[in-house]
Design an enzyme around this catalytic site. Structure first.
Site, mmCIF file in Angstrom:
data_model
loop_
_atom_site.group_PDB
_atom_site.id
_atom_site.type_symbol
_atom_site.label_atom_id
_atom_site.label_comp_id
_atom_site.label_asym_id
_atom_site.label_seq_id
_atom_site.Cartn_x
_atom_site.Cartn_y
_atom_site.Cartn_z
ATOM 1 N N LYS A 286 39.739 10.270 -35.141
ATOM 2 C CA LYS A 286 40.710 10.515 -36.208
ATOM 3 C C LYS A 286 40.723 9.312 -37.140
ATOM 4 C CE LYS A 286 45.472 11.650 -37.242
ATOM 5 N NZ LYS A 286 46.725 12.198 -36.735
ATOM 6 N N ARG B 270 51.826 15.634 -44.469
ATOM 7 C CA ARG B 270 53.015 14.792 -44.281
ATOM 8 C C ARG B 270 54.194 15.356 -45.087
ATOM 9 N NH1 ARG B 270 49.650 9.029 -44.426
ATOM 10 N NH2 ARG B 270 48.436 9.493 -42.544
ATOM 11 N N LYS C 244 48.443 3.950 -41.842
ATOM 12 C CA LYS C 244 48.166 4.091 -40.410
ATOM 13 C C LYS C 244 46.870 3.383 -40.013
ATOM 14 C CE LYS C 244 50.887 8.356 -40.036
ATOM 15 N NZ LYS C 244 51.041 9.681 -39.386
ATOM 16 N N LYS D 119 38.362 14.413 -37.300
ATOM 17 C CA LYS D 119 39.383 14.692 -38.306
ATOM 18 C C LYS D 119 39.479 13.557 -39.298
ATOM 19 C CE LYS D 119 44.315 15.211 -38.583
ATOM 20 N NZ LYS D 119 45.562 14.939 -37.955
ATOM 21 N N SER E 58 44.880 19.172 -44.278
ATOM 22 C CA SER E 58 45.697 19.669 -45.390
ATOM 23 C C SER E 58 45.111 19.337 -46.758
ATOM 24 C CB SER E 58 47.107 19.107 -45.256
ATOM 25 O OG SER E 58 47.083 17.685 -45.185
ATOM 26 N N TYR F 85 43.762 25.966 -42.041
ATOM 27 C CA TYR F 85 44.887 26.720 -42.605
ATOM 28 C C TYR F 85 44.415 28.037 -43.200
ATOM 29 C CZ TYR F 85 47.037 22.206 -41.901
ATOM 30 O OH TYR F 85 47.489 21.052 -41.309
HETATM 31 C C1 PBG Z 1 50.177 13.499 -36.926
HETATM 32 C C2 PBG Z 1 49.153 14.404 -37.500
HETATM 33 C C3 PBG Z 1 48.639 14.356 -38.794
HETATM 34 C C4 PBG Z 1 47.848 15.474 -38.930
HETATM 35 C C5 PBG Z 1 47.851 16.173 -37.721
HETATM 36 N N1 PBG Z 1 48.666 15.474 -36.839
HETATM 37 C C6 PBG Z 1 48.916 13.427 -39.922
HETATM 38 C C7 PBG Z 1 48.761 11.984 -39.774
HETATM 39 O O1 PBG Z 1 48.122 11.469 -38.851
HETATM 40 O O2 PBG Z 1 49.314 11.294 -40.631
HETATM 41 C C8 PBG Z 1 47.150 15.846 -40.199
HETATM 42 C C9 PBG Z 1 46.804 17.272 -40.381
HETATM 43 C C10 PBG Z 1 46.512 17.670 -41.788
HETATM 44 O O3 PBG Z 1 46.480 16.835 -42.725
HETATM 45 O O4 PBG Z 1 46.315 18.871 -41.995
HETATM 46 N N2 PBG Z 1 49.835 12.642 -35.945
#
Ligand code: PBG
Length: 333
Positions: A202, A212, A225, A256, A282, A321
């Site tokens: 990730k 978010r 992050k 991801k 997203s 999605y």
């Molecule tokens: C939270 C999480 C995130 C996503 C899935 N779980 C966001 C992040 O790490 O800030 C993102 C999914 C997306 O953007 O569709 N831990």
């Protein structure tokens, strides 16, 4: 692989591109409905379908509406949904206590869907960000995201999620050691059948922005992050994360975001013999949906092309999605 071809005109690539049936017959990869995991945003209330501005076509659903959506997804043959809670500010605090409330929104939604639609899989995110007044995936002290203290909170969160009936847990927090802690807790508490799909690779990404908004974390998040998610410049590091998560008990792993990281998907699949998923996040969704809405690209074609790319890169499936739209179109074919 040795590549043997004959010279032109003995070989003409276009011979096998001539018609639909021929192209289909020789296609190397296909996208099927059972490759799809559909992420759904849930919220409090009833009878509510609330559009998310930055994700055209995606809504936050109250639990009753999420049950209907799960039913439709099962009817379409979608094997699994992933639930994400929109958490109100009053339910966020620095200790993230709502994360391990057995009756929190996402756990109630899981129980309701399991009761009404027993034949669809449910995956839940293990991470503190929806419940954290700091917006981070871990507990924060003096601006530092704490690793080991967070593990204890994640363990509690994972156990209430398993108790509510989740089939798959997706630790998405990127703390070190989380998979081992969660796997051991599951084994010790009679949840040995609960699978872990680790968000292993990730990356710290700008493509999570609309998510978010969707879960109500944008306002809360202080800073970024980068101290826990992977640097976008790195590839070997992603493989080390995957190797470690497998050794700690992950059953499946995830890359991801998806499309900007297809090279990582391919490397992970060729190095490790276990199921690999990509999350078309997203921001990737928003780019395709917004350009589609404006008539700048053909949304349907771009959607299929983007998803097929994950299969070509070696992924076993995709969190997207677009899942219900894709499933409907695949069923019509
Ligand atoms: C939270 C999480 C995130 C996503 C899935 N779980 C966001 C992040 O790490 O800030 C993102 C999914 C997306 O953007 O569709 N831990």
């Amino acid at each position: 692989m040795s590549i043997v071809t004959s010279p032109f005109p003995l070989a003409r690539s276009r011979r096998l591109r001539r018609t639909d049936w021929l192209r289909d017959m020789v296609s190397e990869n296909t996208l099927a409905v059972d490759d799809l995991i559909w992420p759904i945003f849930v919220r409090e209330g009833s009878g509510i379908i609330e559009p998310i501005a930055s994700m055209p076509g995606v809504n936050r659903l109250s639990i009753d509406e999420a049950v209907k959506a799960a039913n439709n997804a099962a009817a379409l043959g979608i094997p699994c949904i992933a639930l994400f809670p929109y958490t109100e500010a009053k339910d966020k605090n620095p200790e993230c206590t709502e994360a391990f409330n057995p009756d929190n929104l996402v756990n109630r939604a899981t129980r309701a869907i399991k009761a009404a639609v027993p034949n669809i899989g449910i995956m839940l995110d293990v991470a503190l960000d929806p419940y954290n007044s700091d917006g981070h995936d871990g507990l924060v002290r003096d601006g530092i995201i704490l690793n080991d203290e967070t593990l204890l909170a994640l363990e509690k969160q994972a156990l209430v999620q398993a108790e509510s009936g989740a089939d798959i847990l997706g630790p998405s927090d990127m703390m070190d050691g989380r998979i081992g802690i969660i796997r051991q807790a599951l084994e010790a508490n009679d949840f040995s059948d609960v699978a872990i799909m680790s968000y292993s690779a990730k990356f710290a990404s700008a493509f999570y922005g609309p998510f978010r908004d969707a879960v109500g974390a944008s306002g809360a998040l202080k800073g970024d992050k980068k101290t826990y998610q992977i640097n976008a410049a790195n590839s070997d590091e992603a493989l080390r994360e995957v190797a470690r998560d497998i050794s700690e008990g992950a059953d499946m792993v995830m890359v991801k975001p998806g499309m900007p990281y297809l090279d990582i998907c391919q490397r992970v699949k060729s190095e490790f013999n276990l199921p690999v998923f990509a999350y078309q996040v997203s921001g990737e969704y928003a780019m395709i949906a917004a350009a589609g809405q404006n008539g700048w690209i053909d949304q349907e074609k771009a959607m299929f092309e983007s998803l097929l790319a994950f299969k070509r890169a070696g992924c076993d499936g995709v969190l997207t999605y677009f899942a219900p739209e894709v499933a409907r179109l695949l069923a019509e074919k």
